[in-house]
Design a protein around this motif. Structure first.
Motif: not given
Ligand SMILES: [Mg+2]
Ligand SMILES: Cc1ncc(C[n+]2csc(CCOP(=O)(O)OP(=O)(O)O)c2C)c(N)n1
Length: 569
Positions: A458-459, A483, A485, A487-489
């Motif tokens: 997503d980022g 994907l 999730n 944020g910045y997983t």
């Molecule tokens: Mg992400």
């Protein structure tokens, strides 16, 4: 680096990508602009990405009237990624922008193309030579008229300002040759009052092909033969340059003729078919599968072909490859054990290896390959990284190309089985987020028959998603899997903080804004299967799956990598 010396004829040597662009002759009457357009076509370029501006408009007009297709982008950095993706599939790509405001926006994507050896020709317009007298403060100028070219000197392998019709034609050839030779970007700056300039004398291209030093090539092959002959357990590691130089078939020949198992690096993933019986998997030190790592690290002769030993390729330096047991050949150097050979071209060495007289190696037990387990999951189960990638693995076919962005898109994708050669694209070394969507535009511009499966966090998606609009304009049909999730997983695993949270967009509604494509929101396994099926069935536009994932759900590869990296943060 190979010097020009006695020509080494390697019989049957292919012209790279089936083209012979080396024998260009400028027909009398060419202008600088028209010659550049001609030479791009001679090198197999059919499309140019970019955004016009007043300093490049005259040239854009010429481009538009030429057989080259101009593909406008939403931003210059995206045009750079698209040209990079195009070059990776096509052998060379081109991007054309205006002075500084356009050119300097290209820096990051061209830096990535440099780092990962992708030959992109950067063409930038510039103020006319006659306009520069008395150093006026023309719009778009930063410091002086050389600023942009000087910046590009750091991130391209050759540069030229085409300001003098007496040298411009030769300079175009020199720079394009350098792009072919080094598989790196080059920079051409075209002042707007020189586009229609003609040479005073007809120009004839003088091209000096690079050749190996015969004796050095011979000596290197003799030494390689000795090592390979005495080796009990040799193994090949194929890297990204095998793809860039179009040498896949020679690696396969080498493996098959002498029965030597082979691996790929992460950056070179899919340079050899992952379904080949001699293929072991990706070698990436402790980050990779244990059996592959053990096989490679216990080999008595590791042959690295076009593999750059980057930190990510080496599993953040967890690889144990003792140079004394390695043969390592790239376009930049050839090293056999502790001996260095100069002036030997990578392709000559590789093709030479396939022509050695040597008995095939005895079969050694190879590590069993993991085939993704077919797990029957209830349709109501929430999608996880594991179930998402299981499903992606099951849909991949020969016409698809996986384009993976940075983050878990890349790490989880490293375990996907890619059926054919070269059908995996990712910025796996430079790792600049936002590559995948624009690069997929380049992929389909280069080969409309390839269907991109774009895996993007997503980022990363939030950075460059607008380029879907460009693909839509041209009727491209990637299947885009976001994907989501929240944020910045990847970064969460290194250091958690609120800076890793990003807004939760309704990604699946982007088609409403763009007036094209189809969007799907996915929470469960059932929805995933249905949406993938429906998305693949829509062949005349993009499909976008907004796949909801938990912020802390990651692939095993990312967990291993993050653990390792977090020790260094
Ligand atoms: Mg992400
Ligand atoms: C252009 C750019 N900016 C910042 C980074 C640093 N970075 C590496 S991974 C990452 C997070 C990626 O997030 P996302 O795309 O959502 O993928 P995820 O990690 O969640 O799978 C960041 C910010 C980068 N690699 N590239």
């Amino acid at each position: 680096m190979a010097k020009k010396s006695v020509k080494t004829q390697v019989a049957g040597k292919p012209s790279v990508n089936g083209r012979s662009a080396r024998d260009g002759v400028a027909p009398v009457g060419h202008t600088i602009g028209s010659y550049l357009i001609q030479r791009l076509q001679d090198h197999g370029v059919r499309d140019v990405f970019g955004i016009p501006g007043d300093f490049v408009l005259t040239f854009y007009d010429q481009l538009q009237k030429s057989p080259l297709r101009v593909i406008g982008a939403t931003r210059e950095d995206n045009a750079g990624y698209a040209a990079d993706g195009y070059a990776r599939v096509n052998g060379m790509g081109a991007v054309c922008v205006t002075y500084c405001v356009g050119g300097l926006s290209l820096c990051n994507s061209i830096a990535g193309a440099y780092a990962e050896k992708s030959p992109v020709v950067v063409i930038s317009g510039a103020p006319g030579v006659e306009e520069r007298r008395n150093d006026p403060l023309l719009h778009h100028k930063v410091r002086d008229f050389n600023t942009q070219r000087e910046v590009f000197e750091k991130i391209t392998v050759a540069q030229a300002s085409l300001d003098d019709p007496q040298t411009a034609f030769r300079e175009i050839d020199r720079c394009l040759e350098a792009a072919v030779r080094y598989k790196r970007p080059v920079y051409l700056e075209l002042p707007r009052d020189r586009v229609d300039a003609r040479p005073m004398y007809p120009y004839q291209a003088v091209v000096t092909p690079q050749v190996s030093d015969v004796e050095a090539l011979k000596a290197s092959l003799v030494e390689a033969l000795e090592r390979l002959q005495s080796a009990q357990k040799p193994v090949l590691i194929a890297g990204i340059e095998v793809h860039r130089f179009g040498l896949q078939k020679w690696v396969l020949q080498l493996a098959e003729k002498y029965n030597i198992p082979m691996c790929a690096t992460l950056l070179g993933k899919s340079v050899v078919s992952e379904k080949h019986p001699l293929y072991l998997g990706i070698y990436e030190g402790a980050m990779g599968r244990k059996e592959v790592t053990e096989y490679v690290e216990s080999s008595d002769c590791v042959v690295l072909l076009g593999a750059f030993m980057t930190d990510i390729n080496l599993g953040i330096f967890t690889a144990h490859l003792e140079p004394g047991r390695c043969i390592s050949a790239t376009s930049e150097k050839l090293r056999i054990g502790h001996h260095h050979f100069h002036d030997v071209l990578f392709e000559d060495f590789l093709i030479g290896l396939t022509r050695l007289t040597m008995k095939p190696k005895k079969k050694t037990p190879l590590p069993t390959r993991v085939s993704s387990p077919i797990v029957k999951r209830p349709a109501s189960e929430l999608v996880t990284i594991a179930s998402l990638f299981e499903h992606i693995n099951s849909i991949l076919d020969d016409e698809m190309v996986v384009v993976a962005d940075v983050g878990d898109s890349l790490f989880a994708a490293s375990d996907l089985t890619i059926h054919k050669q070269t059908e995996f694209l990712s910025p796996a070394y430079y790792t600049s987020m936002g590559f995948a969507i624009p690069a997929s535009v380049g992929v389909q511009a280069a080969n409309r028959k390839l269907r991109p499966i774009v895996l993007v966090g997503d980022g990363a998606f939030q950075m460059t998603c607008m380029e879907l609009s460009t693909g839509a304009k041209h009727g491209f049909n990637p299947l885009v899997i976001v994907l989501n999730n929240k944020g910045y997983t990847t970064e969460r695993f290194l250091l958690e903080g609120p800076y890793n949270d990003i807004p939760n967009w309704e990604y699946h509604r982007l088609p409403d804004l763009l007036g094209a494509g189809w969007g799907f929101e996915v929470h469960t396994v059932g929805e995933l299967h249905q949406s993938v099926k429906a998305g693949l069935a829509k062949t005349d536009g993009f499909s976008l799956l907004n796949v909801h994932l938990q912020p802390d759900d990651t692939s095993p590869a990312l967990r291993r990598l993050a653990e390792r990296m977090s020790k260094q943060v």
